[in-house]
Design an enzyme around this catalytic site. Structure first.
Site, PDB file in Angstrom:
ATOM      1  N   HIS A 151       2.232  12.344  -5.677  1.00 46.06           N
ATOM      2  CA  HIS A 151       2.619  11.560  -4.937  1.00 46.06           C
ATOM      3  C   HIS A 151       3.913  11.297  -3.841  1.00 46.06           C
ATOM      4  CE1 HIS A 151       0.587   9.116  -1.485  1.00 46.06           C
ATOM      5  NE2 HIS A 151       1.473   9.538  -0.615  1.00 46.06           N
ATOM      6  N   VAL A 210       0.682  -1.330   0.448  1.00 50.21           N
ATOM      7  CA  VAL A 210       0.485   0.112  -0.140  1.00 50.21           C
ATOM      8  C   VAL A 210       0.535   1.285  -0.276  1.00 50.21           C
ATOM      9  CG1 VAL A 210      -1.733   0.949   0.873  1.00 50.21           C
ATOM     10  CG2 VAL A 210      -1.491  -1.201   1.548  1.00 50.21           C
ATOM     11  N   GLU A 211       0.725   2.366  -0.934  1.00 53.99           N
ATOM     12  CA  GLU A 211       1.176   2.972  -0.994  1.00 53.99           C
ATOM     13  C   GLU A 211       2.007   3.985   0.162  1.00 53.99           C
ATOM     14  OE1 GLU A 211      -1.156   5.083  -3.657  1.00 53.99           O
ATOM     15  OE2 GLU A 211      -0.860   7.221  -3.374  1.00 53.99           O
ATOM     16  N   THR A 212       0.712   3.725   1.726  1.00 55.89           N
ATOM     17  CA  THR A 212       1.600   4.000   3.011  1.00 55.89           C
ATOM     18  C   THR A 212       2.436   4.009   3.771  1.00 55.89           C
ATOM     19  OG1 THR A 212      -0.821   3.786   3.387  1.00 55.89           O
ATOM     20  CG2 THR A 212      -0.599   5.532   3.239  1.00 55.89           C
TER      21      THR A 212
END
Lengths: 269, 323, 324
Positions: free
Chosen positions: C102, A60-62
């Site tokens: 991002h 997950v990008e987090t």
């Protein structure tokens, strides 16, 4: 027997169909590394991990590595993704694997898509400084679509969303802009790997021609006329190769409704 | 079914090819993959290019004739003096050296982790690190099995266009064919928990084509996943896991054991000459056959005296220990 | 004697000056510094430039007119929709957006952490992020109290001299005057322990001139130092520590409480119009004297239903009737 195994067109919503077909698309990625974007892809992936690819390595990008949530997460920051993961760091550690070429596929949504699979999730209109409609921004989409070895896209099928050209090119598809001039070139020319392999809408599954890289209808969902897809697409889409998709199974719907999202947090029904 | 990545030390070290660019985790004498280095010598590896530093575990490789070049920031072993084999081989021109800064190593590994080809830096400006006469990158590149693992240039100077910082160094990413990391705990799928300094291991594991972890203990993956915030390496970045208790001896491994000072002193003393090193290597690498033989030769009682005590994580010198 | 950094919320927020570049920690609806955002509104800050995203915490600042510009990648709130006040103000041209990727934000903070002016990347190549017509950096630079906090250029294209990657983008460092991070636990000297995603907080704390922590619990510094490998923020990077239980409500804070969905849905609905936002901000921010009154207004019973349970760190949905 047929009628018991398969659901009929009226038994589910278009949003549910999109989730089920999205989940099916992930079956070949069992054991592979995937990065999942916010929104519908999270729910489709949750369903896929229950039904089709339990060993898919979800990052997950987090910054969650090999996340395996017990409940569907409401966002990529949800504590449900941390619990049981291998490693919980932050966004750098979540996104850098993309740039390093380690991510087998990405799964994202968008607001507009063009015939080359370019996505817009930034703004709608012509004036960036006073947009007609402001959207969510690049978020992780530009990075996921830019660097995953394959990208799967999902969003509702509406004429105003599926266009000849997007208002703002947020996420690179097959033909992208080479700056400073902004000339349209193939994505390899700006050094990007991968590219979109499929677009799952609420009506069917679109793919991209090997030669021209232009989107065509590959599958239409049960009860959807390919002509309706054409009418609801903002450019003259090729439907000559379209075939009916394998129908949705009752079991898929049951798992979606009773196991994957029992509280209907994603409002798919 | 989740895949177990646990293999034997022999099997893991077979992944290292002659001419590979390798780095070994941690620095100086702490958490060093010494057992792995000894196994590489047993397997007779050749022409390895060592990145980051040439300290305890790398110096043994140099002495064992496994190394042809080194790019990094440090060729000593803390209080034990300059790395004896590295010094000898460099002075005889048998190992090609290319010096860069410590932050350069960090930035290089960080850039690789970020998938970036380079990062701007003011480090080493004004020093001979930037002296073209001392630039051996091209030479080392020619020696590598995969030349593209090394940058085409050592650095490039440009004017900072964003914040007016003046001339800055563009520092290239540092990539590795193989990264060997010794850690406290690893799960069978490769999740790793480190106690103490991470050094640049948390960057470097993402900059290597192959990552081999040697661990004091292989523990259930599920145990480590109860606190993902406490893990430093994700399973997704690890290729092989080897359980090697005391795999960092004679260095220290926080919470497991302290340094074996007499052993270290004996090594640096013997390794000052070719004959001395050969004698040491025969005794501690070849005659013992494998890591278990090494441990048996050291003896259980000697090892017990090194074991770390809670809450310190090391062996307080006033309460016994390695002396 | 080590310095004690504990201060009341009001005092901490007073260090923010009009025109500052501000980073609010974490993302979307998790571990957001909500109590701090409310206090910024109460103190009537002006001209702030926001970084990274305009989500739950930032949207309130935009709605109340505390912020004039934003450089970042996300103006949404996950499942709750797009950030309502931000949307409105961008569409009317009252609020300036400069969109970047991002990874761009991460690399910007990373460069700042490393003391580097820029880093090379292929991120956003091919997209309109590089469209020169859409760069608002020059304009934002003029709005900043200290223009040197904003780069002179949005990016520069440059040929990679090292690995033959072709034309890459030089992405400038991203710096903040003030970073406010909400964490689970902080010691009185500033050491902090985060549970769950770190987002970019572990980079931005080193990219900001001043760092304020709001913490669910202030615990003895010595307790956190028993396991330094479990801490993500060092005391050396923190200027002030504020204890605010439920300081992240209505977002979720892993190990403490889950997201208050009903509250966020109500906010998103109200903030869609100027008058709705005003009504909401009166009720939940301006007419509330202190964080204690905010909690009492929410009610102890409601809050208990959000409390997370072990071993999950969240509240399994089947046990939280009335939230969804």
């Amino acid at each position: 027997m047929m009628s018991e195994k398969f659901a009929r067109a009226g038994d589910y919503t278009a949003a549910e169909a999109m989730i089920v077909y999205g989940a099916r698309m992930l079956a070949p990625f069992d054991g592979k590394i995937g990065i999942i974007g916010i929104g519908a892809p999270l729910l489709a992936t949750h369903l896929a991990k229950i039904l089709y690819c339990p060993d898919m390595k979800m990052i997950v990008e987090t910054g969650q590595a090999d996340a395996d949530p017990e409940e569907v997460p409401i966002s990529i920051m949800d504590s449900r993704l941390t619990y049981g993961s291998s490693w919980q760091m932050g966004d750098p550690e979540g996104l850098f694997p993309l740039v390093r070429g380690e991510v087998d596929f990405g799964f994202i949504g968008g607001a507009q898509i063009d015939k080359y699979g370019n996505l817009n999730s930034t703004f709608i209109g012509t004036d960036y400084n006073k947009p007609h409609k402001r959207l969510a921004g690049t978020a992780g989409a530009v990075d996921i679509g830019g660097f995953a070895k394959a990208t799967i896209i999902t969003m509702a099928h509406q004429k105003r969303r599926i266009l000849e050209k997007v208002d703002y090119l947020t996420t690179p598809g097959w033909m992208v802009k080479k700056w400073p001039e902004g000339t349209m070139v193939r994505r390899e020319e700006v050094g990007l790997p991968g590219g979109p392999i499929a677009f799952i809408s609420s009506m069917g599954i679109m793919r991209f021609d090997d030669e021209t890289k232009i989107m065509y209808v590959d599958r239409y969902f049960s009860g959807v006329d390919p002509k309706t897809i054409k009418e609801n697409t903002g450019f003259d889409i090729d439907i000559s190769r379209a075939r009916e998709a394998d129908p949705i199974e009752r079991e898929e719907l049951r798992v979606l409704r009773e196991v994957a999202d029992p509280l209907n947090i994603y409002r798919t029904r | 079914m989740k895949k177990s990545k646990v293999v034997s030390l022999t099997e893991a070290m077979q992944e290292v090819h002659d001419g590979d660019c390798i780095a070994m985790g941690a620095v100086v004498e702490d958490r060093r993959p010494v057992a792995a280095a000894c196994e590489l010598i047993r397997q007779g590896k050749k022409n390895l290019i060592i990145l980051a530093e040439c300290s305890l575990s790398e110096d043994i490789l140099v002495g064992g004739g496994c190394v042809s070049a080194y790019r990094g920031t440090y060729t000593a072993i803390g209080a034990f003096g300059i790395s004896p084999c590295t010094k000898r081989f460099a002075e005889e021109g048998k190992v090609v050296v290319d010096d860069i800064g410590h932050i350069d190593v960090c930035l290089g590994a960080l850039a690789t982790m970020a998938g970036a080809p380079f990062i701007a830096s003011r480090t080493t400006l004004g020093t001979d690190v930037l002296n073209p006469a001392f630039d051996n990158v091209a030479k080392i590149r020619n020696m590598a099995r995969n030349p593209e693992t090394l940058p085409a240039k050592k650095y490039v100077l440009i004017e900072d266009p964003f914040y007016g910082m003046g001339t800055v160094q563009l520092h290239p990413a540092m990539k590795f064919d193989v990264f060997i990391n010794h850690v406290q705990y690893a799960g069978e799928e490769g999740t790793v928990r480190i106690d103490g300094s991470l050094v640049f291991d948390h960057f470097a594991v993402h900059g290597a084509k192959k990552v081999i972890v040697t661990a004091e203990q292989v523990v259930p993956e599920e145990y480590l996943r109860r606190d993902p915030n406490r893990n430093q390496i994700p399973c997704t970045s690890v290729d092989m896991v080897v359980e090697v208790p005391w795999g960092g001896h004679p260095g220290q491994v926080y919470n497991f054991y302290d340094m074996d000072i007499p052993f270290m002193m004996d090594y640096v003393n013997k390794a000052k000459t070719d004959e001395g090193f050969k004698k040491w290597a025969d005794e501690w690498i070849f005659d013992v056959k494998n890591h278990e033989g090494y441990l048996n030769k050291l003896g259980a009682a000697r090892l017990e005296k090194l074991r770390a005590l809670p809450p310190y994580g090391y062996r307080p010198r006033t309460k016994g220990g390695a002396k | 004697m080590a310095k004690i950094k504990l201060v009341p919320l009001r005092e901490a927020v007073e260090v923010i000056r009009d025109g500052d570049v501000l980073f609010l920690g974490s993302l979307i609806e998790s571990r957001r510094p909500m109590a701090a955002a409310y206090e910024i509104v109460r103190q009537g800050k002006k001209g702030l430039i926001l970084l990274a995203e305009c989500s739950l915490a930032e949207d309130i600042l935009v709605g109340y007119g505390c912020a004039v510009a934003w450089r970042g990648c996300y103006t949404g709130m996950a499942n709750f929709g797009l950030s309502p006040a931000t949307l409105r103000k961008i569409e009317t041209g009252e609020f300036i957006a400069d969109d970047i990727g991002h990874i761009d934000i991460i690399l910007g903070a990373m460069a700042a952490m490393a003391g580097s002016p820029f880093v090379a990347t292929r991120a956003t190549l091919g997209s309109d992020v590089l469209n020169p017509d859409y760069s608002r950096v020059g304009q934002i630079r003029k709005l900043a109290r200290d223009p040197d906090m904003i780069p002179r250029e949005k990016f520069i294209l440059f040929e990679d001299p090292f690995y033959g990657e072709g034309q890459v983008k030089l992405q400038p460092a991203m710096k903040a005057d003030v970073a406010i991070i909400h964490v689970q636990q902080a010691g009185e000297e500033g050491t902090a322990r985060v549970e769950g995603p770190l987002a970019f907080d572990h980079y931005f704390i080193h990219a900001a001139r001043r760092v304020i922590l709001t913490a669910e619990q202030v615990v003895p510094e010595a307790y956190l130092r028993r396991d330094p490998n479990r801490n993500q923020i060092p005391c050396t990077s923190v200027d002030m520590v504020v204890e605010i239980p439920w300081g992240g409500h209505p977002s979720q804070v892993k190990g403490f409480y889950d997201v208050d969905m009903a509250f966020i849905r109500d906010y998103v609905k109200m903030a869609k119009s100027e008058s709705g936002f005003q009504q909401w901000v009166d009720e939940w921010v301006l007419n509330i004297e202190s964080h204690d009154s905010y909690l009492d207004k929410l009610g102890a019973g409601n809050l208990e239903r959000l409390r997370s349970i072990p071993p999950y760190g969240y509240r399994p949905r089947k046990t939280c009737a009335g939230i969804a």
